[in-house]
Design an enzyme around this catalytic site. Structure first.
Site, PDB file in Angstrom:
ATOM      1  N   TRP A 211       0.816  -1.217   0.000  1.00  0.00           N
ATOM      2  CA  TRP A 211       0.000   0.000   0.000  1.00  0.00           C
ATOM      3  C   TRP A 211       0.849   1.266   0.000  1.00  0.00           C
ATOM      4  O   TRP A 211       0.571   2.217  -0.732  1.00  0.00           O
ATOM      5  CB  TRP A 211      -0.994  -0.003   1.156  1.00  0.00           C
TER       6      TRP A 211
ATOM      7  N   LYS B 281     -12.029  -1.150   6.243  1.00  0.00           N
ATOM      8  CA  LYS B 281     -11.279  -2.203   6.919  1.00  0.00           C
ATOM      9  C   LYS B 281     -11.741  -2.297   8.380  1.00  0.00           C
ATOM     10  O   LYS B 281     -12.226  -3.312   8.810  1.00  0.00           O
ATOM     11  CB  LYS B 281      -9.772  -1.923   6.862  1.00  0.00           C
TER      12      LYS B 281
ATOM     13  N   ASP C   1      -1.114   6.746   6.526  1.00  0.00           N
ATOM     14  CA  ASP C   1      -2.247   5.959   6.037  1.00  0.00           C
ATOM     15  C   ASP C   1      -2.566   4.931   7.120  1.00  0.00           C
ATOM     16  O   ASP C   1      -1.790   4.013   7.364  1.00  0.00           O
ATOM     17  CB  ASP C   1      -1.857   5.272   4.720  1.00  0.00           C
TER      18      ASP C   1
HETATM   19  C1  LIG Z   1      -7.403  -0.933   1.478  1.00  0.00           C
HETATM   20  C2  LIG Z   1      -6.315   0.020   1.687  1.00  0.00           C
HETATM   21  C3  LIG Z   1      -6.169   1.168   0.888  1.00  0.00           C
HETATM   22  C4  LIG Z   1      -7.070   1.464  -0.292  1.00  0.00           C
HETATM   23  O1  LIG Z   1      -8.346   1.774   0.074  1.00  0.00           O
HETATM   24  P1  LIG Z   1      -9.481   2.045  -1.032  1.00  0.00           P
HETATM   25  O2  LIG Z   1     -10.571   2.639  -0.212  1.00  0.00           O
HETATM   26  O3  LIG Z   1      -9.806   0.726  -1.665  1.00  0.00           O
HETATM   27  O4  LIG Z   1      -8.919   3.010  -2.017  1.00  0.00           O
HETATM   28  C5  LIG Z   1      -5.146   2.032   1.170  1.00  0.00           C
HETATM   29  N1  LIG Z   1      -4.289   1.804   2.186  1.00  0.00           N
HETATM   30  C6  LIG Z   1      -4.395   0.720   2.972  1.00  0.00           C
HETATM   31  C7  LIG Z   1      -3.436   0.522   4.081  1.00  0.00           C
HETATM   32  C8  LIG Z   1      -5.410  -0.204   2.743  1.00  0.00           C
HETATM   33  O5  LIG Z   1      -5.521  -1.295   3.511  1.00  0.00           O
END
Ligand SMILES: *Cc1c(COP(=O)(O)O)cnc(C)c1O
Length: 367
Positions: free
Chosen positions: A102, A195, A171
């Site tokens: 990611w 998540k 993030d």
């Molecule tokens: C799932 C995820 C993303 C992407 O998220 P989307 O909403 O699908 O764009 C980005 N960073 C991390 C750490 C993730 O687990």
């Protein structure tokens, strides 16, 4: 059909209590006689919800007064673009600490808008967070970007890096609201909701006010944090239902005892699985270094460090037959991945733990 135990990495399990609330409110939202799905985003009803969700975020994370709480469309990856578009103009360069798939993707997106310095050497095998003494930070960077939990590789930060005054951007998509965080150590925290705190389509962004007002002129208005802040996250029609669900999940976290309770549960749940892996004489193999193992996503192989695909297939098949689902590792890494997010209960993880023990007992002589 057996009872379902959902260990998916995302969109992931939501708390059963939250489903009950959504069911009750679906067609008559708070006595309005209509669904939130057909309510104007300019209505009093929505404005009240908009404020409520910001407030629960502030309470849970103890967000300091000089930070804005924003809801942005386009999920986690929307913010991969929004971060450079909002922050890179100051020096034209940014630091990215790549510790998994990611953050690698985030760095790639940022390259479209300026110079990206990779703080740790590139690798295609992500097995931990390199010690900060080895990092090559650029003092001229507009910001330093990290991913606090790599959902695919199962690599989680257990410390907040010292960036020597350069704003730290994190993030937190897959470990948001899983433990207390000192927000004042960060310039920006963001994450997609699906998540650990809701469903897809919305990113929760917490940004320090002095980092506003520097978006690049080409920044689309819809990704511009300053414009979003000025409009209290109602710049256009927001992903209202996703924001609503996030709010109900966060209120549930609060009722369950807040982030300390989530952290305690996460520790218990994940160590249950890691202990089985460690006690299996190499039958189960976790690739991530112990000090960086994720409490949220537990990737492992079966049979050998590279994985015995026949055994792994059999493991997944047997698991599904018992209702233990979405355990397949990400297609880029293979193997197994168990996600133990907030909504996954200790009892559910115990069920998986028992299955892992039984599978080991049945197959250990094969390796
Ligand atoms: C799932 C995820 C993303 C992407 O998220 P989307 O909403 O699908 O764009 C980005 N960073 C991390 C750490 C993730 O687990």
């Amino acid at each position: 059909m057996p009872k379902i135990y959902n260990f998916g990495a995302g969109p992931a399990k939501l708390p059963e209590e939250v489903y009950e609330i959504i069911r009750n409110e679906l067609t008559d939202y708070e006595g309005t006689g209509i669904s939130l799905l057909e309510t104007s985003h300019r209505s009093q009803t929505y404005m009240k919800l908009n404020t409520e969700v910001q407030e629960v975020v502030r309470r849970l994370l103890n967000v300091p007064a000089n930070y804005k709480v924003l809801f942005l469309p386009a999920g986690g990856q929307g913010e991969f673009a929004a971060v450079p578009l909002n922050l890179m103009s100051r020096t034209g360069t940014a630091d990215y600490v790549v510790t998994g798939a990611w953050s690698e993707k985030a760095a790639k997106e940022a390259k479209k808008y300026g110079k990206v310095n990779l703080v740790v050497p590139p690798t295609n095998r992500y097995t931990g967070v390199p010690d900060q003494s080895t990092w090559n930070l650029d003092p001229n960077a507009s910001y330093v970007h990290i991913c606090t939990n790599e959902t695919i590789h199962g690599v989680e930060f257990n410390f907040i890096p010292d960036t020597k005054g350069v704003p730290l951007v994190a993030d937190m998509s897959s470990n948001f609201m899983s433990r207390k965080v000192d927000v004042s150590k960060f310039g920006v925290i963001y994450g997609g909701a699906q998540k650990n705190i809701g469903t897809s389509g919305v990113a929760l962004v917490i940004v320090r006010e002095d980092l506003l007002n520097q978006a690049m002129p080409i920044c689309p208005s819809i990704l511009d944090w300053t414009q979003t802040a000025k409009n209290d996250s109602i710049l256009n029609t927001p992903p209202m239902f996703a924001i609503y669900i996030m709010g109900r999940v966060l209120q549930w976290i609060e009722r369950k005892g807040g982030l300390d309770a989530m952290a305690e549960a996460a520790e218990k749940k994940s160590s249950l699985i890691y202990n089985i892996i460690e006690g299996s004489n190499g039958f189960y193999y976790a690739p991530v270094a112990k000090n960086s193992r994720s409490r949220m996503n537990i990737p492992f192989r079966i049979g050998s460090s590279g994985g015995n695909e026949t055994l792994e297939k059999e493991f997944l098949k047997g698991a599904e037959a018992m209702g233990l689902i979405q355990l397949k590792g990400h297609r880029s890494v293979g193997g197994i991945r168990a996600s133990t997010y907030n909504a996954v209960t200790l009892e559910e993880v115990q069920k998986l733990a028992q299955y892992m023990k039984d599978f080991y007992a049945k197959h250990k002589d094969l390796i």
